[in-house]
Design an enzyme around this catalytic site. Structure first.
Site, PDB file in Angstrom:
ATOM      1  N   GLY A 189       0.808  -1.221   0.000  1.00 58.51           N
ATOM      2  CA  GLY A 189       0.000   0.000   0.000  1.00 58.51           C
ATOM      3  C   GLY A 189       0.835   1.262   0.000  1.00 58.51           C
ATOM      4  CG  LEU A 190       4.163   1.553   1.871  1.00 60.32           C
ATOM      5  CD1 LEU A 190       5.525   1.245   2.496  1.00 60.32           C
ATOM      6  CD2 LEU A 190       3.455   2.626   2.699  1.00 60.32           C
ATOM      7  CB  SER A 246       5.743  -0.697  -4.729  1.00 60.59           C
ATOM      8  OG  SER A 246       6.431  -1.478  -5.643  1.00 60.59           O
ATOM      9  CG  ASP A 299      -1.152   4.532  -5.153  1.00 58.71           C
ATOM     10  OD1 ASP A 299      -1.795   5.230  -4.341  1.00 58.71           O
ATOM     11  OD2 ASP A 299      -0.967   3.312  -5.010  1.00 58.71           O
TER      12      ASP A 299
END
Ligand code: MEV
Length: 315
Positions: free
Chosen positions: A101-102, A104, A149
């Site tokens: 959830g970062l 990537s 994102d």
């Protein structure tokens, strides 16, 4: 040879409510994915330098396949296809753990687009890189993915995202990220919350509204660096996510370790939940106390400064 890099991200406030049009607040973090493009006449290769955290032994081919490497290669191939590019070697290396959830995959897609744009002399403007990256990520993820994102990987900083994306000029924060080590499944968690909402709209809609109010107030508190109050809002937002059913035992253990021995001013899960990460705001005991507490509770720890630069040429 051309090198570009792009940052990962965290959602600070508003996950899940954003799916129903409530504004969420996210920011870039200074964990970056780096992509190098080189000419390689006659072939195209994707090489990754990612850790073998999860791997498969392919006995027929006599190869070890890393899940991280396959994850990166899938996104890089989609970018190469979109640009019709070949005769290249693409090397990917990243500080951002995949499936956590970062952001990537967004960072890899954006950095690959920027490196290829420079290397091939395409001169893609930043906004176009952001739009293409969102389209590519969505197609690889089969329809899923808010613009959060890819926009954060492209522009960096802080963004408020609802049906549109708005840049906010806020102060940097030092956060500690605790990773459960469990991959999250965004689609499953989103479906779970939306199904809860369909069954209990009178309960879930006010929860979404409260989350929206938190995201709005938080922006002002970050700007003014009113950290104790910000921590309180993180705790309230986590409680509401807990009510929506997206926390887990592993996430809760990291949250309570952060708030207890870690002395955090506040802690909440970040992203879809079910696995993935928590974010914690260090208190007077500092980031090292938090790191120790999170490690003792079984977490992987990343220190992150928020709101840094988006995609750039160079590392
Ligand atoms: C996932 O990172 C955040 C969610 O709000 C889903 C989304 O916004 O696409 C759960």
């Amino acid at each position: 040879m051309t090198l570009a890099s792009a940052p990962g991200k965290v959602i600070l406030f508003g996950e899940h409510a954003v799916v129903s049009g409530i504004p969420a607040l996210g920011c870039s973090v200074d964990l970056r994915a780096r992509v190098i493009v080189e000419d390689l006449p006659g072939r195209t290769e994707v090489e990754t330098n990612l850790p073998l955290a999860g791997f498969t032994l392919d006995l027929l081919a006599g190869q070890i396949r890393s899940h991280e490497a396959l994850h990166a290669a899938r996104y890089v191939s989609a970018v190469l296809e979109e640009l019709g590019a070949n005769d290249l070697r693409i090397k990917v290396d990243s500080d951002i753990p995949p499936g956590a959830g970062l952001g990537s995959s967004a960072a890899i897609v954006v950095a690959t687009l920027a490196a290829l744009s420079e290397h091939l002399g395409l001169g893609l403007p930043r906004a176009e890189i952001g739009e293409m990256a969102h389209r590519i990520e969505k197609s690889v993820q089969k329809g899923l993915g808010s613009p959060m994102d890819t926009a954060l990987a492209t522009f960096g900083g802080y963004l408020q995202v609802s049906s549109r994306v708005q840049e906010l000029n806020l102060s940097p924060l030092a956060l500690v990220i605790g990773h459960t080590g469990i991959s999250h499944d965004t689609r499953a968690e989103v479906e779970k919350v939306q199904s809860l909402r369909a069954r209990h709209p009178d309960l879930v809609d006010p929860i979404f509204e409260a989350i929206g109010l938190i995201a709005e107030s938080a922006a002002y508190l970050i700007k003014e660096l009113r950290l104790a109050e910000l921590g309180e809002l993180m705790n309230i937002n986590h409680g509401l996510l807990e009510a929506l059913g997206v926390s887990s035992r592993e996430l809760s253990e990291l949250i309570y370790a952060a708030r207890g021995a870690g002395g955090a001013l506040g802690a909440k899960l970040t992203g879809a939940g079910g696995g993935g990460c928590i974010i914690a705001l260090p208190g007077p005991a500092g980031a090292t106390a938090l790191e120790i507490a999170l490690r003792q509770a079984g977490g992987r720890v990343f220190h992150a400064r928020t709101g840094g630069e988006g995609v750039r040429l160079g590392a």
